[in-house]
Design a protein around this motif. Structure first.
Motif, short mmCIF file in Angstrom:
data_model
loop_
_atom_site.label_atom_id
_atom_site.label_comp_id
_atom_site.label_asym_id
_atom_site.label_seq_id
_atom_site.Cartn_x
_atom_site.Cartn_y
_atom_site.Cartn_z
N LEU A 18 -20.69 -54.14 -45.05
CA LEU A 18 -19.64 -53.13 -44.88
C LEU A 18 -19.22 -53.02 -43.42
O LEU A 18 -18.02 -52.95 -43.10
CB LEU A 18 -20.12 -51.77 -45.39
CG LEU A 18 -20.31 -51.64 -46.91
CD1 LEU A 18 -21.00 -50.33 -47.25
CD2 LEU A 18 -18.96 -51.73 -47.62
N LEU A 65 -22.27 -43.71 -49.43
CA LEU A 65 -21.31 -43.93 -48.35
C LEU A 65 -19.89 -43.64 -48.81
O LEU A 65 -19.09 -43.07 -48.06
CB LEU A 65 -21.43 -45.36 -47.84
CG LEU A 65 -22.75 -45.73 -47.16
CD1 LEU A 65 -22.76 -47.20 -46.77
CD2 LEU A 65 -22.99 -44.85 -45.94
N SER A 66 -19.56 -44.04 -50.04
CA SER A 66 -18.22 -43.79 -50.56
C SER A 66 -17.97 -42.30 -50.73
O SER A 66 -16.88 -41.80 -50.43
CB SER A 66 -18.02 -44.51 -51.89
OG SER A 66 -16.77 -44.19 -52.45
N PHE A 278 -15.42 -46.88 -45.60
CA PHE A 278 -16.31 -47.11 -46.74
C PHE A 278 -15.62 -46.71 -48.04
O PHE A 278 -15.75 -47.39 -49.07
CB PHE A 278 -17.60 -46.29 -46.59
CG PHE A 278 -18.49 -46.77 -45.48
CD1 PHE A 278 -18.50 -48.10 -45.09
CD2 PHE A 278 -19.34 -45.90 -44.81
CE1 PHE A 278 -19.33 -48.55 -44.06
CE2 PHE A 278 -20.17 -46.33 -43.80
CZ PHE A 278 -20.16 -47.66 -43.42
#
Length: 710
Positions: A18, A65-66, A278
């Motif tokens: 990422l 993270l999203s 993200f």
């Protein structure tokens, strides 16, 4: 092989992938003149389950993270809402906000019904179309038209569209959960009202108190903001509302406490660089391009969503024009500003998709709509916003209302020069002397000793002795130049705070600082000394990289966007230097290469007219150049000059979008002559009665349609 596959499943591997995507993909995509977020979405598609299978949306790492990125996106959207601008035009903002919400809402609902969705899903689709993201805000800000009533009304309308869309989302998701009665609906709405009041007023009070008590402790203030995001999100879940509602309300709540200071920059920087990307990558993981292309209904639905949005936003702007008597250009600006769909739109779509209200076809259609509108909206804004120039603007007295104009009642003119590097000290003192001499002023040389231990520490004694030497050198230089120098040796816990505080205590009119390059991870995340001084100083700050003595500057170049109140400082600064060195100033204005020759002539004539009001006593040349690259043009002209004076523009990013490329950064990186970046304190612009009624404060010149700041 099994060990290798096992390693690939480790969270650290996903996180590394990422970070690599965020670091490399957006700059490559931006070279193609596309938004960086397009590259993040494409990377998600390529690396996800429908591509190389390197990222899995179901892992704990991606979900966490999203989700943080989603909450951060909505928080930044609330934080970017300008409450001051809203208060100025609140009634017209309410009118346009209602229309630009209701018309797309009805349109989206009809589209959903036409394609066989349930009434609940259709209403949710309508609310998704109703919101908007001020993606082109940096463009109108740099253009100088933020105070035009059309722009102010659109900014204020953002509150209604985003809050309305999130309320509809909360109700639709609740109904979709089943067993949802009128009593449950009323209970939810009452809970939402109470919860909103607690967040908006409670967090606002707590934020102001905490910021007041914590002083300059930016680290704790940053942590307070993060805590506010997650507490508000958790509270929203407790009453049965989606977390993004709480994050958005938290942004509105701490808006006043955070203000436009360095803490806000840190919050948005961390979000834009780390967490929000993200979220966009995770959206890409959900896209199945092959299935989307194979489905004829998906293509039809996509066209209906995009076409319905564009048409309904135009109708809303047109009705607002009729009701409030906006002119044609103002209507087009309002339409283009309300077109982009990024923040609340994507967030609400993802929530609807995850709970099963919206299917994959709608998700794909909304993503295409986002890509189309995020490109089309700013493009139309760049073409229409310069047309807000009116003849009435030329008669505005703004050019004389700057901090550079002084009267006999003003205090003595003082220039503060922080001294630290013996190699650059002389040139800084010489520049300060040229500026102070023009106003019969004096120099305040400032040496700073930072202390993190006891005041009797041996290291502190050495620093103080070194400071005394630098201050004595500055005094001697001032004597040679014929300007009095007041030495100040200050002990403080931070260099930036010491410079800002000493300048305020001395009632300084200008700060002249040496060049400080941004280095290290801490500097990138939390800024450097110059960043902090630019944010906190009460007076202009001249950040200087001087390769030769300022007394030798004969040719000075000043790139300008337009001669507004904000851009006048760099012109006046160059004028003062030129008057003291018998130099010549060249004003450079860059326009789009497709600009007609007649338009070029008109721009140059208006520049000449406006410059004549500055009463220049030194030779002045005006250059208007049509070119695609502003930075390239500036660098070409810089080859034949001694000094370039540029306004240091620090812009925020509306709606949590990724940062755009900065012309100033490119010029500074490649320029081979002396350069001064002039940062001026942000002051609220007070509208006069005429502007409030509709003429607005417009720019005095159009700018490059690319929206890139000089």
């Amino acid at each position: 092989m099994s060990d290798f596959l096992h390693v690939l499943q480790e969270p650290i591997v996903s996180f590394s992938i990422l970070l690599a995507v965020i670091l490399t993909i957006p700059p490559l995509v931006e070279r193609l003149k596309l938004p960086g977020l397009v590259g993040l979405l494409a990377a998600g598609v390529l690396l996800g389950p429908n591509g190389l299978h390197l990222l899995d949306k179901s892992t704990d790492t991606m979900r966490l993270l999203s989700e943080i990125g989603l909450l951060y996106l909505m928080f930044v959207a609330g934080l970017e809402v300008d409450m001051v601008q809203f208060q100025r035009m609140k009634y017209q903002s309410m009118g346009f906000g209602s229309l630009t919400f209701i018309v797309p809402m009805i349109t989206g609902t009809l589209v959903g019904q036409l394609f066989g969705f349930s009434l609940n899903a259709s209403i949710l689709l309508g609310s998704i179309l109703a919101s908007h993201t001020l993606l082109a805000y940096p463009l109108v800000s740099r253009l100088g038209v933020v105070n035009n009533r059309a722009v102010m009304v659109t900014i204020g309308a953002t509150i209604f569209t985003d809050v309305g869309a999130l309320l509809v989302l909360a109700v639709c998701v609740g109904i979709h959960g089943g067993n949802f009665t009128i009593v449950n609906l009323i209970t939810l709405l009452l809970s939402l009202v109470i919860y909103s009041a607690v967040v908006l007023f409670g967090f606002d009070w707590a934020g102001r108190e905490f910021f007041r008590r914590s002083g300059d402790d930016e680290g704790n203030q940053f942590l307070f903001v993060l805590l506010a995001i997650f507490l508000a999100s958790f509270g929203a879940e407790l009453i049965g509302v989606e977390k993004i509602v709480g994050a958005f309300l938290a942004g509105l709540a701490v808006n006043g406490a955070v203000g436009e200071g360095p803490v806000k920059e840190k919050v948005t920087f961390v979000g834009n660089v780390l967490f929000i990307p993200f979220f966009f990558i995770n959206i890409g993981l959900l896209i199945d391009v092959q299935a989307f292309i194979r489905s004829t209904q998906s293509m039809t639905l996509m066209l209906a969503i995009v076409g319905g949005l564009v048409a309904s936003k135009f109708i809303a702007a047109f009705l607002t024009k009729l009701i409030y008597r906006f002119n044609q250009n103002e209507m087009l600006v309002m339409w283009s500003l309300s077109l982009p769909q990024v923040g609340a739109t994507l967030a609400a779509t993802l929530v609807g998709y995850e709970v099963g209200l919206l299917n994959e076809e709608v998700l794909n259609g909304v993503i295409v709509m986002m890509l189309v509108t995020s490109t089309l909206g700013p493009l139309i804004t760049s073409r229409t916003a310069p047309n807000l120039i009116t003849e009435a603007t030329l008669s505005e007295p703004a050019l004389s209302l700057t901090q550079w104009e002084r009267s006999s009642d003003d205090p003595p003119y003082k220039v503060v020069v922080p001294v630290y590097n013996p190699q650059t000290e002389r040139h800084l003192i010489e520049m300060a002397a040229l500026l102070a001499r023009s106003e019969s002023g004096r120099i305040v040389s400032l040496s700073i000793a930072t202390v993190h231990t006891h005041l009797d520490a041996p290291e502190l004694k050495q620093v103080l002795q070194r400071g005394d030497v630098l201050l004595e050198r500055a005094r001697e230089m001032g004597e040679d130049l014929g300007v009095p120098v007041d030495p100040i040796l200050r002990i403080d816990d931070g260099i930036a705070q010491a410079i800002s505080r000493a300048s305020r205590e001395q009632n300084a009119c200008l700060i002249v600082m040496g060049w400080g390059r941004r280095t290290g991870l801490r500097a990138k995340l939390f800024g450097n000394v110059i960043d902090s001084v630019l944010w906190s100083a009460h007076c202009p700050v001249a950040v200087s990289r001087l390769l030769t003595s300022p007394t030798e500057f004969r040719r000075i170049l000043v790139p300008i966007e337009n001669l507004t109140l904000h851009n006048l400082g760099s012109v006046r600064f160059a004028q003062i230097l030129a008057e003291n060195t018998q130099g010549q100033v060249t004003l450079l204005h860059v326009v789009d290469r497709h600009t007609s020759s007649s338009r070029l002539a008109w721009i140059k004539s208006q520049l000449s007219l406006l410059v004549s009001r500055l009463e220049f006593t030194t030779p002045l040349t005006i250059e208007v150049v049509a070119h695609d690259s502003i930075a390239h043009t500036i660098l070409n002209f810089a080859k034949d000059v001694d000094l370039v004076v540029m306004r240091s523009v620090r812009y925020r990013n509306s709606g949590g979008g990724l940062n755009l490329s900065d012309v100033t950064t490119e010029v500074v990186r490649h320029i081979n002559c002396s350069i001064v970046l002039l940062g001026e304190p942000q002051r609220p612009v007070v509208l006069n009665e005429t502007q409030q009624e509709g003429e607005g404060s417009s720019p005095l010149l159009p700018k490059h349609p690319s929206g890139t700041s000089v």
